[in-house]
Design a protein around this motif. Sequence first.
Motif, PDB file in Angstrom:
ATOM      1  N   HIS A   3       0.815  -1.215   0.000  1.00  0.00           N
ATOM      2  CA  HIS A   3       0.000   0.000   0.000  1.00  0.00           C
ATOM      3  C   HIS A   3       0.853   1.273   0.000  1.00  0.00           C
ATOM      4  O   HIS A   3       0.342   2.355   0.329  1.00  0.00           O
ATOM      5  CB  HIS A   3      -0.948  -0.021   1.214  1.00  0.00           C
ATOM      6  CG  HIS A   3      -1.941  -1.121   1.116  1.00  0.00           C
ATOM      7  ND1 HIS A   3      -3.067  -1.048   0.326  1.00  0.00           N
ATOM      8  CD2 HIS A   3      -1.979  -2.349   1.698  1.00  0.00           C
ATOM      9  CE1 HIS A   3      -3.745  -2.168   0.418  1.00  0.00           C
ATOM     10  NE2 HIS A   3      -3.111  -2.984   1.238  1.00  0.00           N
ATOM     11  N   GLY A   4       2.124   1.145  -0.356  1.00  0.00           N
ATOM     12  CA  GLY A   4       2.991   2.316  -0.504  1.00  0.00           C
ATOM     13  C   GLY A   4       3.413   2.951   0.803  1.00  0.00           C
ATOM     14  O   GLY A   4       3.740   4.134   0.842  1.00  0.00           O
ATOM     15  N   VAL A   5       3.455   2.168   1.863  1.00  0.00           N
ATOM     16  CA  VAL A   5       3.874   2.642   3.184  1.00  0.00           C
ATOM     17  C   VAL A   5       5.209   1.973   3.503  1.00  0.00           C
ATOM     18  O   VAL A   5       5.408   0.813   3.134  1.00  0.00           O
ATOM     19  CB  VAL A   5       2.806   2.266   4.260  1.00  0.00           C
ATOM     20  CG1 VAL A   5       3.258   2.639   5.646  1.00  0.00           C
ATOM     21  CG2 VAL A   5       1.472   2.903   3.910  1.00  0.00           C
ATOM     22  N   PRO A   6       6.129   2.668   4.189  1.00  0.00           N
ATOM     23  CA  PRO A   6       7.388   1.998   4.542  1.00  0.00           C
ATOM     24  C   PRO A   6       7.121   0.692   5.309  1.00  0.00           C
ATOM     25  O   PRO A   6       6.193   0.616   6.116  1.00  0.00           O
ATOM     26  CB  PRO A   6       8.096   3.008   5.437  1.00  0.00           C
ATOM     27  CG  PRO A   6       7.503   4.336   5.069  1.00  0.00           C
ATOM     28  CD  PRO A   6       6.076   4.046   4.663  1.00  0.00           C
ATOM     29  N   ALA A   7       7.940  -0.301   5.032  1.00  0.00           N
ATOM     30  CA  ALA A   7       7.762  -1.613   5.671  1.00  0.00           C
ATOM     31  C   ALA A   7       7.942  -1.514   7.174  1.00  0.00           C
ATOM     32  O   ALA A   7       7.228  -2.164   7.934  1.00  0.00           O
ATOM     33  CB  ALA A   7       8.758  -2.622   5.092  1.00  0.00           C
ATOM     34  N   GLY A   8       8.888  -0.706   7.605  1.00  0.00           N
ATOM     35  CA  GLY A   8       9.187  -0.607   9.036  1.00  0.00           C
ATOM     36  C   GLY A   8      10.291  -1.557   9.412  1.00  0.00           C
ATOM     37  O   GLY A   8      10.294  -2.712   9.002  1.00  0.00           O
ATOM     38  N   ALA A   9      11.233  -1.060  10.174  1.00  0.00           N
ATOM     39  CA  ALA A   9      12.363  -1.882  10.619  1.00  0.00           C
ATOM     40  C   ALA A   9      11.993  -2.621  11.881  1.00  0.00           C
ATOM     41  O   ALA A   9      11.329  -2.087  12.763  1.00  0.00           O
ATOM     42  CB  ALA A   9      13.579  -1.001  10.864  1.00  0.00           C
ATOM     43  N   VAL A  10      12.400  -3.865  11.967  1.00  0.00           N
ATOM     44  CA  VAL A  10      12.188  -4.665  13.147  1.00  0.00           C
ATOM     45  C   VAL A  10      13.548  -5.078  13.677  1.00  0.00           C
ATOM     46  O   VAL A  10      14.355  -5.655  12.966  1.00  0.00           O
ATOM     47  CB  VAL A  10      11.317  -5.916  12.834  1.00  0.00           C
ATOM     48  CG1 VAL A  10      11.184  -6.769  14.060  1.00  0.00           C
ATOM     49  CG2 VAL A  10       9.977  -5.496  12.315  1.00  0.00           C
ATOM     50  N   ASN A  11      13.794  -4.761  14.930  1.00  0.00           N
ATOM     51  CA  ASN A  11      15.092  -5.090  15.541  1.00  0.00           C
ATOM     52  C   ASN A  11      15.100  -6.507  16.033  1.00  0.00           C
ATOM     53  O   ASN A  11      14.211  -7.043  16.535  1.00  0.00           O
ATOM     54  CB  ASN A  11      15.400  -4.129  16.682  1.00  0.00           C
ATOM     55  CG  ASN A  11      15.562  -2.716  16.168  1.00  0.00           C
ATOM     56  OD1 ASN A  11      15.994  -2.511  15.059  1.00  0.00           O
ATOM     57  ND2 ASN A  11      15.206  -1.741  17.002  1.00  0.00           N
TER      58      ASN A  11
END
Length: 124
Positions: free
Chosen positions: A116-124
């Motif tokens: 949907h064109g949103v950053p995936a997001g980083a997961v630590n």
Amino acid sequence: MNLIAAAARAYVYSGDWVADCPRIGCGSVEHLYERANPRQPNSPRVAQKPEFHCSYCGQTAPIDWPAQLAEITAILMLRPVPHTRNWYPQDHDTAVRFRVPHGQSVEQLQEENVEHGVPAGAVN
């Protein structure tokens, strides 16, 4: 006959962690975080409630939180529209009844963001 479920199952609805009252027949939903300023709906969530307390029927219960609470929250909060920030645990009654996704992994939420064109997001 036991009419009370063992725990209230935490889920995300429109960006807020909530849980349905586990007392059969109650139907109430409660927020699971305290806000810094309860009178300001956009104030930050500052404290996770230690147990579920129903403001309607008075039921208290432990809360069943997902193992990846912080990651799920971080990924959903990247979504600009609040009503798209939803996550339900596997086989959650509401999700099953309304045929919405449930039991999504952190990776699946990230993929949904990218679709949907949103950053995936980083997961630590």
